[in-house]
Design a protein around this motif. Structure first.
Motif, PDB file in Angstrom:
ATOM      1  N   GLU A 119     -17.582 -14.347  -6.331  1.00  0.00           N
ATOM      2  CA  GLU A 119     -17.557 -12.948  -5.910  1.00  0.00           C
ATOM      3  C   GLU A 119     -16.850 -12.751  -4.564  1.00  0.00           C
ATOM      4  O   GLU A 119     -15.987 -11.879  -4.427  1.00  0.00           O
ATOM      5  N   ALA A 120     -17.194 -13.564  -3.598  1.00  0.00           N
ATOM      6  CA  ALA A 120     -16.622 -13.361  -2.258  1.00  0.00           C
ATOM      7  C   ALA A 120     -15.105 -13.518  -2.295  1.00  0.00           C
ATOM      8  O   ALA A 120     -14.362 -12.741  -1.694  1.00  0.00           O
ATOM      9  N   TYR A 121     -14.660 -14.546  -3.015  1.00  0.00           N
ATOM     10  CA  TYR A 121     -13.220 -14.801  -3.123  1.00  0.00           C
ATOM     11  C   TYR A 121     -12.520 -13.650  -3.838  1.00  0.00           C
ATOM     12  O   TYR A 121     -11.481 -13.143  -3.395  1.00  0.00           O
ATOM     13  N   HIS A 122     -13.098 -13.217  -4.940  1.00  0.00           N
ATOM     14  CA  HIS A 122     -12.471 -12.137  -5.707  1.00  0.00           C
ATOM     15  C   HIS A 122     -12.492 -10.811  -4.961  1.00  0.00           C
ATOM     16  O   HIS A 122     -11.602  -9.981  -5.133  1.00  0.00           O
ATOM     17  N   LEU A 123     -13.495 -10.631  -4.128  1.00  0.00           N
ATOM     18  CA  LEU A 123     -13.534  -9.397  -3.327  1.00  0.00           C
ATOM     19  C   LEU A 123     -12.466  -9.421  -2.228  1.00  0.00           C
ATOM     20  O   LEU A 123     -11.939  -8.384  -1.836  1.00  0.00           O
ATOM     21  N   ALA A 124     -12.146 -10.623  -1.766  1.00  0.00           N
ATOM     22  CA  ALA A 124     -11.245 -10.728  -0.613  1.00  0.00           C
ATOM     23  C   ALA A 124      -9.786 -10.906  -1.009  1.00  0.00           C
ATOM     24  O   ALA A 124      -8.883 -10.520  -0.264  1.00  0.00           O
ATOM     25  N   PHE A 125      -9.543 -11.496  -2.204  1.00  0.00           N
ATOM     26  CA  PHE A 125      -8.186 -11.878  -2.565  1.00  0.00           C
ATOM     27  C   PHE A 125      -7.268 -10.659  -2.680  1.00  0.00           C
ATOM     28  O   PHE A 125      -7.519  -9.752  -3.471  1.00  0.00           O
ATOM     29  N   ALA A 126      -6.211 -10.646  -1.893  1.00  0.00           N
ATOM     30  CA  ALA A 126      -5.165  -9.601  -1.939  1.00  0.00           C
ATOM     31  C   ALA A 126      -5.720  -8.207  -1.639  1.00  0.00           C
ATOM     32  O   ALA A 126      -5.073  -7.202  -1.930  1.00  0.00           O
ATOM     33  N   THR A 127      -6.903  -8.173  -1.079  1.00  0.00           N
ATOM     34  CA  THR A 127      -7.554  -6.874  -0.869  1.00  0.00           C
ATOM     35  C   THR A 127      -6.971  -6.146   0.333  1.00  0.00           C
ATOM     36  O   THR A 127      -6.751  -6.730   1.391  1.00  0.00           O
ATOM     37  N   ILE A 128      -6.728  -4.882   0.145  1.00  0.00           N
ATOM     38  CA  ILE A 128      -6.174  -4.024   1.195  1.00  0.00           C
ATOM     39  C   ILE A 128      -6.922  -2.694   1.150  1.00  0.00           C
ATOM     40  O   ILE A 128      -7.454  -2.320   0.102  1.00  0.00           O
ATOM     41  N   ASP A 129      -6.974  -2.021   2.258  1.00  0.00           N
ATOM     42  CA  ASP A 129      -7.580  -0.686   2.269  1.00  0.00           C
ATOM     43  C   ASP A 129      -6.487   0.339   2.009  1.00  0.00           C
ATOM     44  O   ASP A 129      -5.471   0.360   2.701  1.00  0.00           O
ATOM     45  N   SER A 130      -6.712   1.187   1.012  1.00  0.00           N
ATOM     46  CA  SER A 130      -5.660   2.156   0.693  1.00  0.00           C
ATOM     47  C   SER A 130      -6.260   3.489   0.297  1.00  0.00           C
ATOM     48  O   SER A 130      -7.436   3.592  -0.064  1.00  0.00           O
ATOM     49  N   ASN A 131      -5.418   4.525   0.352  1.00  0.00           N
ATOM     50  CA  ASN A 131      -5.762   5.792  -0.282  1.00  0.00           C
ATOM     51  C   ASN A 131      -5.668   5.603  -1.790  1.00  0.00           C
ATOM     52  O   ASN A 131      -5.033   4.660  -2.271  1.00  0.00           O
ATOM     53  N   MET A 132      -6.282   6.503  -2.530  1.00  0.00           N
ATOM     54  CA  MET A 132      -6.270   6.415  -3.999  1.00  0.00           C
ATOM     55  C   MET A 132      -5.861   7.758  -4.572  1.00  0.00           C
ATOM     56  O   MET A 132      -6.366   8.799  -4.142  1.00  0.00           O
ATOM     57  N   LEU A 133      -4.969   7.723  -5.566  1.00  0.00           N
ATOM     58  CA  LEU A 133      -4.496   8.964  -6.200  1.00  0.00           C
ATOM     59  C   LEU A 133      -4.647   8.862  -7.712  1.00  0.00           C
ATOM     60  O   LEU A 133      -4.374   7.812  -8.294  1.00  0.00           O
ATOM     61  N   GLY A 134      -5.061   9.959  -8.335  1.00  0.00           N
ATOM     62  CA  GLY A 134      -5.143   9.960  -9.792  1.00  0.00           C
ATOM     63  C   GLY A 134      -5.480  11.334 -10.322  1.00  0.00           C
ATOM     64  O   GLY A 134      -5.797  12.257  -9.565  1.00  0.00           O
ATOM     65  N   MET A 135      -5.403  11.432 -11.643  1.00  0.00           N
ATOM     66  CA  MET A 135      -5.716  12.693 -12.304  1.00  0.00           C
ATOM     67  C   MET A 135      -7.228  12.806 -12.458  1.00  0.00           C
ATOM     68  O   MET A 135      -7.929  11.796 -12.557  1.00  0.00           O
ATOM     69  N   ILE A 136      -7.690  14.052 -12.501  1.00  0.00           N
ATOM     70  CA  ILE A 136      -9.132  14.258 -12.621  1.00  0.00           C
ATOM     71  C   ILE A 136      -9.383  15.456 -13.523  1.00  0.00           C
ATOM     72  O   ILE A 136      -8.605  16.404 -13.525  1.00  0.00           O
ATOM     73  N   GLY A 137     -10.453  15.396 -14.312  1.00  0.00           N
ATOM     74  CA  GLY A 137     -10.792  16.537 -15.159  1.00  0.00           C
ATOM     75  C   GLY A 137     -11.358  17.684 -14.332  1.00  0.00           C
ATOM     76  O   GLY A 137     -11.734  17.500 -13.169  1.00  0.00           O
ATOM     77  N   ASP A 138     -11.438  18.860 -14.942  1.00  0.00           N
ATOM     78  CA  ASP A 138     -11.907  20.047 -14.221  1.00  0.00           C
ATOM     79  C   ASP A 138     -13.279  19.834 -13.590  1.00  0.00           C
ATOM     80  O   ASP A 138     -13.568  20.316 -12.512  1.00  0.00           O
ATOM     81  N   ASN A 139     -14.134  19.082 -14.298  1.00  0.00           N
ATOM     82  CA  ASN A 139     -15.495  18.883 -13.810  1.00  0.00           C
ATOM     83  C   ASN A 139     -15.669  17.545 -13.099  1.00  0.00           C
ATOM     84  O   ASN A 139     -16.783  17.076 -12.912  1.00  0.00           O
ATOM     85  N   GLY A 140     -14.554  16.930 -12.727  1.00  0.00           N
ATOM     86  CA  GLY A 140     -14.627  15.648 -12.029  1.00  0.00           C
ATOM     87  C   GLY A 140     -14.680  14.452 -12.966  1.00  0.00           C
ATOM     88  O   GLY A 140     -14.840  13.316 -12.518  1.00  0.00           O
TER      89      GLY A 140
END
Lengths: 496, 242
Positions: free
Chosen positions: A223-244
């Motif tokens: 878990e620790a390795y997979h959480l850390a590997f190539a991890t970066i903090d970023s904004n997130m963009l995507g489509m969303i339905g009317d009710n979330g």
């Protein structure tokens, strides 16, 4: 933005090239610049193809767009087919698709998301995840998976096949069909076709659930390795339905910052130019989009499964929603920023698609006969949807005769451009820095890129034992090390 | 029937009447001779050369050569099929025939005849000519990239529509379709969607607007049966099935 984008004196550094990248769609390369102590000073992902679709579509009639532009890609052409169809809906003045047309298109889209995600996880990435990033290269491929985990490989192949069958029945062909046309679709499903798909859907849902369990088991083993590997903090963009709700086909755009705070929400996707701009850099053919209000330095973002599962408030189907809640616990309610979380989120989406397909197969509208609706012609059309790899934007302008005069495509992988670069820099500085470069170490760079499931050309895909040559050149331009991987997959160190 | 005149086509007796061409008699008897520029409604043209057959050892175009009592006609031979494939390949490379994106795909006679003759790839280099699309008409579009100069629209406009709107201009490789209008544009001509010329194009050159890809894959003219069983595009174009 990472300081590893541009080194101060690149001419004094040693250059290592990973070319071509393997087990991704399309052709790209990574360059690493090392100083004499082995420290990484610069890392870049370059896209080395130039396609020109936006240019050669000019001069063609608008109704060809959904069929022609989908030829960008052989993996998820339905995304381009439907994004172009949505843009042409605007061109022909369609205010609202008929229920049959919208549901047939959704069915097609869920089928392709399912097959694309299955292809990516099982065929391209499961070798890294099941065997380890440093497994012997001749074994670290889909054939190795078939030999060691035949049931997993079988389920992957059959999940993909099912998605392809959904595409075939809704668009006429498994690859490059013609189902979506301006203002609607050209067919609905008959009873025989519905029964054919219903026959196996419960099995697909079970296997979708198994796939999520598999990635959870893999993830939590280290878990620790997979959480850390190539991890970066970023904004997130995507489509969303009317009710979330989680949404792939039609809705507004939602963006969150690194901490999960809303940057904008339910934005009309056809007005994307008010929110997103693109930057050009002189070392790659791929542009760098960013959120305008934040600026190019910090406004870059991630799209695709990780962003979508982080962004949505809930899934409308029960099994996927349960899995979303488990996934979101990884970061205690904040956005999950682990890059390898892409695989997990992708398989939750695959599970969602199987559930959503089943719902649609029981909806009488998919056998309806009202297929088309059109209104007054317009000069501009924008089609936006969530492709398997992320937000996809098609934007066209036509003249009074219906001939395309301008086209702009922002494909999912372009949206992730900066993020992929940041991830490989994180890997380079954390895992490669100061080390002698070996094939397993360099594969970690590719593992980071593969997590995003990039479609580097959107048309060709390189898989498995592509020839690979890594050359290390010192500051005087002398070749001091060279690794070669031949077409047979054998790696040897060349004499220098 | 006694007194009936016949010739032999690939070993089979074919009845004919005075004035018939080999093609007329063969079509009436249900025997397929590959062709592109022939349509029984118009004066035979003999230009595409796809229907070349051997009559007593001599090659002639079936659509223009008179049927003759007792003659032996070879239509189905390896040599003729190979020759037809070469002619078809030349048609493909001379224009811009991009089947994967073409709305006529699946209901295109050029594509169907190519499949019928076993043409699976091209042996010649593409010319990639620069040609235009004329979308000036409200009901029709002409994509000159796909014109094979069969002159079916020329003959339909002249013989049936009585408008004489189309002609071939230029010579040799520079031959091209021209439109009789002040600007040379279809939209400025007397062309109408009800014209016979609208419905005879064997390829995707003259196309109606607003119908592209309306027929799903699997239900197009040549999706289930080959051209020798379902016949020409022209008849299909005038039905509601399109």
């Amino acid at each position: 933005m990472s300081s590893l984008e541009t080194a101060d004196h690149p001419e004094k550094l040693n250059r290592v090239v990973i070319e071509p990248l393997t087990r991704v769609e399309g052709h790209g390369k990574v360059t690493l610049l090392q100083d004499n102590d082995g420290h990484i000073r610069q890392a870049r992902l370059h896209i080395v193809e130039f396609r020109g679709f936006e240019k050669f579509i000019q001069g063609r009639p608008y109704w060809e767009l959904p069929v022609l532009v989908q030829r960008l890609c052989g993996i998820c052409p339905v995304s381009h087919h439907l994004a172009a169809a949505k843009a042409t809906d605007m061109l022909v003045g369609t205010q609202q698709l008929t229920p049959t047309a919208e549901k047939i298109r959704r069915l097609m889209h869920y089928g392709q998301t399912m097959q694309s995600h299955a292809l990516h996880f099982f065929h391209l990435c499961s070798p890294d995840l099941l065997f380890g990033f440093d497994d012997e290269v001749r074994h670290r491929n889909i054939v190795g998976v078939i030999e060691d985990y035949p049931e997993i490989a079988r389920q992957g192949v059959l999940l993909r096949k099912y998605g392809q069958e959904v595409i075939r029945l809704t668009s006429g062909k498994r690859i490059h069909g013609t189902g979506a046309i301006p203002g609607g679709v050209n067919k609905s499903l008959d009873r025989h076709e519905i029964d054919y798909l219903l026959k196996d859907i419960d099995q697909m849902i079970r296997w979708g659930k198994d796939a999520v369990e598999l990635i959870k088991r893999i993830f939590f083993e280290h878990e620790a390795y997979h959480l850390a590997f190539a991890t970066i903090d970023s904004n997130m963009l995507g489509m969303i339905g009317d009710n979330g709700a989680f949404e792939l086909y039609a809705g507004g755009l939602r963006a969150r910052d690194r901490d999960g705070k809303l940057l904008f929400d339910h934005v009309d996707a056809t007005r994307y130019t008010d929110y997103i701009r693109e930057e050009v850099k002189n070392w790659t053919y791929m542009k760098f989009p960013f959120i305008d209000s934040i600026g190019p330095e910090n406004g870059w973002y991630r799209v695709g499964p990780l962003a979508r599962v982080n962004n949505c408030d809930f899934f409308a189907t029960p099994l996927a929603e349960n899995e979303r809640q488990v996934f979101r616990q990884l970061a205690s309610g904040k956005p999950v920023q682990a890059t390898l979380g892409y695989h997990w989120a992708r398989l939750i989406e695959l599970l969602y698609c199987t559930e959503a397909i089943k719902e649609l197969l029981h909806d009488p509208d998919i056998s309806g006969t009202e297929l088309m609706s059109r209104g007054e012609m317009q000069g501009c059309g924008v089609g936006v949807l969530e492709a398997p790899r992320g937000t996809l934007i098609h934007h066209y302008e036509i003249d009074d005769e219906g001939i395309v005069t301008r086209a702009n495509l922002i494909v999912s992988t372009t949206n992730n451009n900066q993020a992929m670069n940041e991830s490989i820099r994180q890997v380079a500085s954390t895992w490669l820095d100061g080390n002698e470069l070996t094939e397993p170490l360099l594969n970690q760079i590719e593992v980071a890129i593969r997590a995003y499931d990039p479609c580097l050309s959107c048309a060709t895909h390189a898989m498995g034992k592509m020839p690979l040559e890594i050359t290390l050149v010192n500051a005087k331009g002398e070749v001091i090390d060279r690794l070669e991987k031949g077409a047979t997959g054998l790696i040897r160190r060349a004499l220098v | 029937m006694s007194g009936e005149k016949t010739f032999i086509l690939d070993g089979k007796p074919i009845a004919f009447e005075d004035g018939d061409t080999i093609m007329d008699a063969a079509l009436r008897a249900g025997e397929y001779i590959p062709h592109l520029c022939h349509n029984p409604e118009f004066t035979p043209h003999g230009s595409c050369r796809i229907c070349m057959v051997e009559v007593d050892g001599r090659q002639v175009s079936a659509c223009t050569f008179p049927a003759a009592e007792g003659s032996g006609v070879v239509n189905d031979s390896d040599q003729l099929t190979a020759q037809r494939r070469s002619l078809l390949q030349m048609l493909f490379v001379e224009g811009n025939h991009i089947c994967p994106g073409c709305e006529k795909s699946g209901a295109c006679q050029l594509q169907a005849v190519a499949y019928y003759t076993g043409m699976l790839a091209l042996d010649f280099t593409h010319f990639f000519p620069r040609r235009s699309v004329d979308a000036s008409h409200p009901d029709a579009v002409i994509d000159f990239n796909r014109c094979i100069l069969c002159e079916l629209c020329v003959r339909a406009s002249r013989e049936v529509d009585k408008k004489n709107l189309f002609s071939i201009s230029g010579r040799g490789i520079n031959s091209h379709l021209v439109i009789d209008s002040p600007t040379g544009k279809l939209g400025d001509s007397a062309f109408a969607a009800t014209d016979k010329a609208m419905h005879v194009c064997p390829v995707g050159a003259i196309l109606p607007r607003h119908t592209a890809y309306n027929t799903p894959v699997g239900k197009r003219l040549y999706d289930r049966q080959p051209v020798n069983m379902v016949g020409d595009v022209a008849g299909y174009e005038e039905t509601d099935e399109r």
